[in-house]
Design a protein around this motif. Structure first.
Motif, PDB file in Angstrom:
ATOM      1  N   SER A  47       0.856  -1.270  -0.075  1.00 38.91           N
ATOM      2  CA  SER A  47      -0.005  -0.086  -0.123  1.00 38.91           C
ATOM      3  C   SER A  47       0.961   1.168   0.093  1.00 38.91           C
ATOM      4  CB  SER A  47      -0.943   0.045   1.306  1.00 38.91           C
ATOM      5  OG  SER A  47      -1.970  -1.073   1.228  1.00 38.91           O
ATOM      6  N   SER A  48       0.313   2.198  -0.748  1.00 35.20           N
ATOM      7  CA  SER A  48       1.005   3.534  -0.956  1.00 35.20           C
ATOM      8  C   SER A  48       0.934   4.344   0.592  1.00 35.20           C
ATOM      9  CB  SER A  48       0.686   4.515  -2.041  1.00 35.20           C
ATOM     10  OG  SER A  48      -0.722   4.856  -1.521  1.00 35.20           O
ATOM     11  N   GLN A  49       2.006   5.202   0.748  1.00 39.35           N
ATOM     12  CA  GLN A  49       1.765   6.090   1.990  1.00 39.35           C
ATOM     13  C   GLN A  49       0.630   6.870   2.045  1.00 39.35           C
ATOM     14  OE1 GLN A  49       4.113   6.448   4.331  1.00 39.35           O
ATOM     15  NE2 GLN A  49       5.607   5.020   3.828  1.00 39.35           N
ATOM     16  N   GLU A  50       0.077   7.297   0.693  1.00 37.27           N
ATOM     17  CA  GLU A  50      -0.961   8.101   0.807  1.00 37.27           C
ATOM     18  C   GLU A  50      -2.279   6.983   1.230  1.00 37.27           C
ATOM     19  OE1 GLU A  50       0.901   7.764  -1.805  1.00 37.27           O
ATOM     20  OE2 GLU A  50       2.005   9.612  -1.807  1.00 37.27           O
ATOM     21  N   ASP A  51      -2.411   5.900   0.749  1.00 33.01           N
ATOM     22  CA  ASP A  51      -3.397   4.975   1.259  1.00 33.01           C
ATOM     23  C   ASP A  51      -3.380   4.789   2.865  1.00 33.01           C
ATOM     24  OD1 ASP A  51      -4.484   4.759  -1.523  1.00 33.01           O
ATOM     25  OD2 ASP A  51      -3.236   2.888  -1.674  1.00 33.01           O
ATOM     26  N   MET A  52      -2.122   4.605   3.113  1.00 29.85           N
ATOM     27  CA  MET A  52      -2.084   4.457   4.732  1.00 29.85           C
ATOM     28  C   MET A  52      -2.481   5.588   5.496  1.00 29.85           C
ATOM     29  SD  MET A  52       1.496   2.034   5.237  1.00 29.85           S
ATOM     30  CE  MET A  52       2.371   2.187   3.361  1.00 29.85           C
ATOM     31  N   ALA A  53      -2.119   6.752   4.894  1.00 35.41           N
ATOM     32  CA  ALA A  53      -2.460   8.018   5.709  1.00 35.41           C
ATOM     33  C   ALA A  53      -3.936   8.310   5.602  1.00 35.41           C
ATOM     34  CB  ALA A  53      -1.717   9.405   5.071  1.00 35.41           C
ATOM     35  N   LEU A  54      -4.572   8.082   4.725  1.00 35.21           N
ATOM     36  CA  LEU A  54      -5.947   7.999   4.522  1.00 35.21           C
ATOM     37  C   LEU A  54      -6.761   7.292   5.488  1.00 35.21           C
ATOM     38  CD1 LEU A  54      -8.525   9.774   3.425  1.00 35.21           C
ATOM     39  CD2 LEU A  54      -8.319   8.023   1.348  1.00 35.21           C
ATOM     40  N   PRO A  94      -9.790  19.044   0.788  1.00 29.02           N
ATOM     41  CA  PRO A  94      -9.610  19.909   2.007  1.00 29.02           C
ATOM     42  C   PRO A  94     -10.033  19.519   3.304  1.00 29.02           C
ATOM     43  CG  PRO A  94     -10.651  20.832  -0.018  1.00 29.02           C
ATOM     44  CD  PRO A  94     -10.490  19.337  -0.017  1.00 29.02           C
ATOM     45  N   VAL A  95     -11.132  18.711   3.382  1.00 28.42           N
ATOM     46  CA  VAL A  95     -11.303  18.339   4.543  1.00 28.42           C
ATOM     47  C   VAL A  95     -10.463  17.532   5.301  1.00 28.42           C
ATOM     48  CG1 VAL A  95     -13.257  17.196   5.842  1.00 28.42           C
ATOM     49  CG2 VAL A  95     -13.928  18.531   3.973  1.00 28.42           C
ATOM     50  N   PHE A  96      -9.712  16.443   4.640  1.00 28.08           N
ATOM     51  CA  PHE A  96      -8.990  15.470   5.028  1.00 28.08           C
ATOM     52  C   PHE A  96      -7.473  16.534   5.273  1.00 28.08           C
ATOM     53  CE2 PHE A  96      -4.625  13.739   3.806  1.00 28.08           C
ATOM     54  CZ  PHE A  96      -4.679  12.437   4.505  1.00 28.08           C
ATOM     55  N   GLU A  97      -7.125  17.454   4.579  1.00 30.26           N
ATOM     56  CA  GLU A  97      -5.985  18.297   4.862  1.00 30.26           C
ATOM     57  C   GLU A  97      -6.224  18.921   6.371  1.00 30.26           C
ATOM     58  OE1 GLU A  97      -2.841  19.052   3.228  1.00 30.26           O
ATOM     59  OE2 GLU A  97      -3.089  17.076   3.061  1.00 30.26           O
ATOM     60  N   TYR A 103      -5.999  18.480  13.973  1.00 27.66           N
ATOM     61  CA  TYR A 103      -6.358  17.424  14.949  1.00 27.66           C
ATOM     62  C   TYR A 103      -4.928  16.383  15.108  1.00 27.66           C
ATOM     63  CZ  TYR A 103      -8.873  13.933  17.783  1.00 27.66           C
ATOM     64  OH  TYR A 103      -9.274  13.203  18.861  1.00 27.66           O
ATOM     65  N   VAL A 104      -4.968  15.360  13.777  1.00 25.59           N
ATOM     66  CA  VAL A 104      -3.826  14.386  14.019  1.00 25.59           C
ATOM     67  C   VAL A 104      -2.512  15.053  14.309  1.00 25.59           C
ATOM     68  CG1 VAL A 104      -2.847  12.637  12.529  1.00 25.59           C
ATOM     69  CG2 VAL A 104      -5.337  13.079  12.503  1.00 25.59           C
ATOM     70  N   ALA A 105      -2.056  16.084  13.568  1.00 28.04           N
ATOM     71  CA  ALA A 105      -0.627  16.555  13.754  1.00 28.04           C
ATOM     72  C   ALA A 105      -0.430  17.258  15.162  1.00 28.04           C
ATOM     73  CB  ALA A 105      -0.520  18.034  12.790  1.00 28.04           C
TER      74      ALA A 105
END
Length: 151
Positions: A47-54, A94-97, A103-105
């Motif tokens: 899985s890509s980093q993007e898939d894992m982050a999402l 934009p919601v994800f970002e 929150y996560v950061a």
């Protein structure tokens, strides 16, 4: 220095104009639970980093988002918070970002705060030590530079 937020009260985050979510405090228990989410376990090693982050953001949000305002269906009717709704909401870039940043950061900021005295790797080098020797004073105009001895 680590700044402790001892409040256990949920707080509202404004993600976009007209969209806000009430989130539970970001705790170790919440993050550990999110890591154990079936969607995370279902990711392959390729899985890509993007898939894992999402997938991780969705797992965290499903545990953290308690209420929301400004979320509706196609007809504009307000919809209640649901796991499927949270997943769909985070598919909007934009919601994800905004959720990641607000929150996560915050959980990731603790790692940076404990290294407060270290120089920033992409910022000022004020904390760096010099490795080059000082330059010689400039020569007067017309003076020749020393050369290697000739045979």
């Amino acid at each position: 220095m680590i700044r402790l937020n001892l409040s256990n009260r949920p707080e509202w985050l404004d993600l976009l104009p007209g969209l806000r979510v009430l989130v539970a405090p970001l705790t170790t228990a919440l993050m550990v639970s999110a890591r154990a989410d079936p969607a995370i376990d279902g990711l392959s090693e390729t899985s890509s980093q993007e898939d894992m982050a999402l997938a991780m953001a969705k797992a965290v949000a499903r545990r953290a988002v308690l209420e929301w305002e400004g979320v509706g269906d196609k007809a504009g009717n307000l919809v209640p918070v649901s796991p499927a709704g949270i997943d769909a909401l985070l598919e909007i870039w934009p919601v994800f970002e905004a959720f990641q940043a607000q929150y996560v950061a915050r959980g990731l900021m603790l790692d940076q705060e404990k290294n407060a005295s270290a120089p920033s790797p992409t910022g000022s080098s004020a904390g760096a030590t010099a490795t080059a020797r000082p330059a010689h004073p400039p020569r007067a105009l017309g003076a020749s530079a020393p050369t290697a001895p000739q045979d």
